[in-house]
Design a protein around this motif. Structure first.
Motif, PDB file in Angstrom:
ATOM      1  N   GLU A   1       0.850  -1.194   0.000  1.00  0.00           N
ATOM      2  CA  GLU A   1       0.000   0.000   0.000  1.00  0.00           C
ATOM      3  C   GLU A   1       0.882   1.239   0.000  1.00  0.00           C
ATOM      4  O   GLU A   1       2.027   1.198   0.461  1.00  0.00           O
ATOM      5  N   SER A   2       0.320   2.350  -0.484  1.00  0.00           N
ATOM      6  CA  SER A   2       1.076   3.602  -0.486  1.00  0.00           C
ATOM      7  C   SER A   2       0.117   4.782  -0.396  1.00  0.00           C
ATOM      8  O   SER A   2      -0.968   4.751  -0.988  1.00  0.00           O
ATOM      9  N   PRO A   3       0.492   5.850   0.342  1.00  0.00           N
ATOM     10  CA  PRO A   3      -0.343   7.055   0.426  1.00  0.00           C
ATOM     11  C   PRO A   3       0.050   8.072  -0.645  1.00  0.00           C
ATOM     12  O   PRO A   3       1.214   8.144  -1.066  1.00  0.00           O
ATOM     13  N   PHE A   4      -0.912   8.871  -1.071  1.00  0.00           N
ATOM     14  CA  PHE A   4      -0.684   9.999  -1.966  1.00  0.00           C
ATOM     15  C   PHE A   4      -1.418  11.205  -1.392  1.00  0.00           C
ATOM     16  O   PHE A   4      -2.584  11.090  -1.005  1.00  0.00           O
TER      17      PHE A   4
ATOM     18  N   ASP B   1      13.324  -1.647   1.620  1.00  0.00           N
ATOM     19  CA  ASP B   1      14.386  -1.644   0.609  1.00  0.00           C
ATOM     20  C   ASP B   1      14.514  -2.976  -0.111  1.00  0.00           C
ATOM     21  O   ASP B   1      15.169  -3.054  -1.162  1.00  0.00           O
ATOM     22  N   LEU B   2      13.892  -4.025   0.417  1.00  0.00           N
ATOM     23  CA  LEU B   2      13.915  -5.326  -0.238  1.00  0.00           C
ATOM     24  C   LEU B   2      12.707  -5.538  -1.154  1.00  0.00           C
ATOM     25  O   LEU B   2      12.638  -6.553  -1.845  1.00  0.00           O
ATOM     26  N   ASN B   3      11.775  -4.610  -1.133  1.00  0.00           N
ATOM     27  CA  ASN B   3      10.546  -4.740  -1.920  1.00  0.00           C
ATOM     28  C   ASN B   3      10.613  -3.800  -3.123  1.00  0.00           C
ATOM     29  O   ASN B   3      10.511  -2.583  -2.973  1.00  0.00           O
ATOM     30  N   PRO B   4      10.783  -4.313  -4.340  1.00  0.00           N
ATOM     31  CA  PRO B   4      10.925  -3.428  -5.507  1.00  0.00           C
ATOM     32  C   PRO B   4       9.706  -2.565  -5.790  1.00  0.00           C
ATOM     33  O   PRO B   4       9.824  -1.540  -6.464  1.00  0.00           O
ATOM     34  N   ILE B   5       8.534  -2.933  -5.265  1.00  0.00           N
ATOM     35  CA  ILE B   5       7.359  -2.104  -5.520  1.00  0.00           C
ATOM     36  C   ILE B   5       7.476  -0.755  -4.813  1.00  0.00           C
ATOM     37  O   ILE B   5       6.844   0.229  -5.212  1.00  0.00           O
ATOM     38  N   GLU B   6       8.318  -0.678  -3.767  1.00  0.00           N
ATOM     39  CA  GLU B   6       8.552   0.614  -3.115  1.00  0.00           C
ATOM     40  C   GLU B   6       9.187   1.592  -4.103  1.00  0.00           C
ATOM     41  O   GLU B   6       8.865   2.781  -4.108  1.00  0.00           O
ATOM     42  N   ASN B   7      10.102   1.110  -4.921  1.00  0.00           N
ATOM     43  CA  ASN B   7      10.699   1.961  -5.950  1.00  0.00           C
ATOM     44  C   ASN B   7       9.669   2.347  -7.001  1.00  0.00           C
ATOM     45  O   ASN B   7       9.703   3.463  -7.536  1.00  0.00           O
ATOM     46  N   LEU B   8       8.757   1.425  -7.276  1.00  0.00           N
ATOM     47  CA  LEU B   8       7.707   1.726  -8.251  1.00  0.00           C
ATOM     48  C   LEU B   8       6.800   2.835  -7.747  1.00  0.00           C
ATOM     49  O   LEU B   8       6.397   3.718  -8.514  1.00  0.00           O
ATOM     50  N   TRP B   9       6.471   2.820  -6.446  1.00  0.00           N
ATOM     51  CA  TRP B   9       5.662   3.915  -5.886  1.00  0.00           C
ATOM     52  C   TRP B   9       6.393   5.242  -6.062  1.00  0.00           C
ATOM     53  O   TRP B   9       5.767   6.270  -6.359  1.00  0.00           O
ATOM     54  N   GLY B  10       7.691   5.248  -5.886  1.00  0.00           N
ATOM     55  CA  GLY B  10       8.461   6.475  -6.065  1.00  0.00           C
ATOM     56  C   GLY B  10       8.358   7.003  -7.489  1.00  0.00           C
ATOM     57  O   GLY B  10       8.237   8.215  -7.720  1.00  0.00           O
ATOM     58  N   ILE B  11       8.401   6.101  -8.461  1.00  0.00           N
ATOM     59  CA  ILE B  11       8.272   6.500  -9.862  1.00  0.00           C
ATOM     60  C   ILE B  11       6.889   7.079 -10.128  1.00  0.00           C
ATOM     61  O   ILE B  11       6.737   8.099 -10.813  1.00  0.00           O
ATOM     62  N   VAL B  12       5.871   6.432  -9.573  1.00  0.00           N
ATOM     63  CA  VAL B  12       4.494   6.919  -9.757  1.00  0.00           C
ATOM     64  C   VAL B  12       4.338   8.310  -9.149  1.00  0.00           C
ATOM     65  O   VAL B  12       3.730   9.207  -9.741  1.00  0.00           O
TER      66      VAL B  12
END
Length: 356
Positions: free
Chosen positions: A153-156, A289-300
């Motif tokens: 999950e991620s907040p915006f 840092d082990l979950n690549p989707i965290e980097n994807l949220w940053g790109i989004v």
């Protein structure tokens, strides 16, 4: 060492040694000077030019050798702004501007300033769990990691302000720079998503005010959004239409250690409905840092920020969905391909963060 730093007697002695048949390398070693200096002196000597240093034009250096030593000792230390360093040099009797310090650091030393990254504190248990996970998967290849479905999950935020380091405006006067409005307590939306090396799930928008407990997580996110992506039948299409994996019988579902994810009811549902998943004892806590989707949220979020400040939740939701939809398969491929290196760094740093 530069030619100007040597006396005329030393330079003349060097030419005499060269005339005697010694090599430039031998002369440099015997006189304890750099070979580049000897080469330059030799070039001037052969041209018949004077070996005496000509008067320099331009402004003499402001920073003395002692000043440069003070500055060099600040490298790698916290709270060392150019203004503080300039004040320290002023207190030592050499009033220089902070821009003088800045130019020395960037042009002469070749460093630049970085903002310290805030990361969750790791407990000893977290560190041990990270090491256990890394040791278990240290021999996994990229193809092994391609079997994982990564979720999070991620907040915006509404009225989100861009990164201050990147949000620069070139102008002659400060008055010509437009302001960026902010609010004290901006509204947020929370979204859930899942990625593989080649596809994305639909985004699940969590209603405002809805707490993510195990019941909501199971019935609304896992049973609908997650399983909807798992059961895709098309062989091609966009990242939101194609299968998550080529062979869905091999997938492993990943979720972090959020309470709704580790609840007994959630673990039981995953065991009953998913091909395979990492149980709560397998995924290490505090390990974004082990979950690549965290980097994807940053790109989004970068893509969302490019649209300027967003003031309505409906507009924010559509912008986030659009940015998610526009993610290219190559980005997903590269993020998953980074996993062997992430594991290697965790082992190398004895369980510490990758990007500490």
């Amino acid at each position: 060492m530069d030619v100007r730093d040597h006396g005329i007697l030393l330079r003349s002695r060097a030419m005499g040694m060269l005339d005697a048949g010694l090599t430039q390398k031998k002369v440099a070693q015997d006189l304890n000077v750099s070979i580049s200096s000897v080469k330059r002196w030799s070039s001037l000597y052969k041209k018949g030019s004077s070996l005496v240093t000509k008067p320099r034009s331009g402004r003499p250096p402001i920073l003395k050798r002692a000043d440069k030593i003070v500055i060099s000792k600040s490298l790698g230390k916290c709270r060392q702004s150019t203004r503080k360093l300039a004040q320290r040099l002023k207190n030592r009797g050499n009033p220089v501007s902070h821009m003088c310090v800045y130019r020395h650091l960037t042009e002469s030393v070749g460093v630049r300033s970085f903002k310290r990254q805030e990361i969750p504190r790791l407990s000893q248990k977290n560190i041990q769990d990270r090491l256990n996970f890394a040791r278990k998967h240290q021999y996994w290849t990229v193809n092994d990691w391609k079997k994982v479905l990564w979720s999070d999950e991620s907040p915006f935020k509404l009225f989100a302000t861009p990164n201050n380091q990147n949000n620069r405006v070139w102008a002659k006067n400060k008055q010509d720079v437009p302001s960026v409005f902010s609010v004290k307590f901006p509204a947020k939306i929370h979204v859930w998503g899942m990625m593989s090396h080649q596809a994305l799930s639909e985004l699940h928008i969590i209603p405002q005010g809805q707490s993510i407990n195990s019941a909501y997580y199971i019935n609304q996110i896992l049973a609908k959004t997650c399983m909807g992506a798992v059961h895709r039948c098309r062989n091609n299409g966009s990242v939101l239409e194609r299968p998550m994996l080529e062979n869905m019988s091999e997938f492993i579902f990943m979720q972090d250690d959020a309470p709704a994810h580790t609840a007994n009811a959630t673990q039981k549902w995953c065991q009953d409905h998913l091909n395979a998943f990492w149980r709560k004892i397998e995924w290490p806590g505090n390990s974004p840092d082990l979950n690549p989707i965290e980097n994807l949220w940053g790109i989004v979020k970068e893509k969302v920020n490019e649209e300027g400040q967003i003031t309505r939740c409906e507009q924010l939701i559509e912008t986030v969905k659009s940015a998610w939809r526009d993610i290219s398969p190559s980005i997903l491929e590269n993020l998953v391909a980074s996993m062997p290196e992430r594991i290697r760094i965790v082992l190398e740093r004895n369980g510490s963060y990758i990007n500490r």
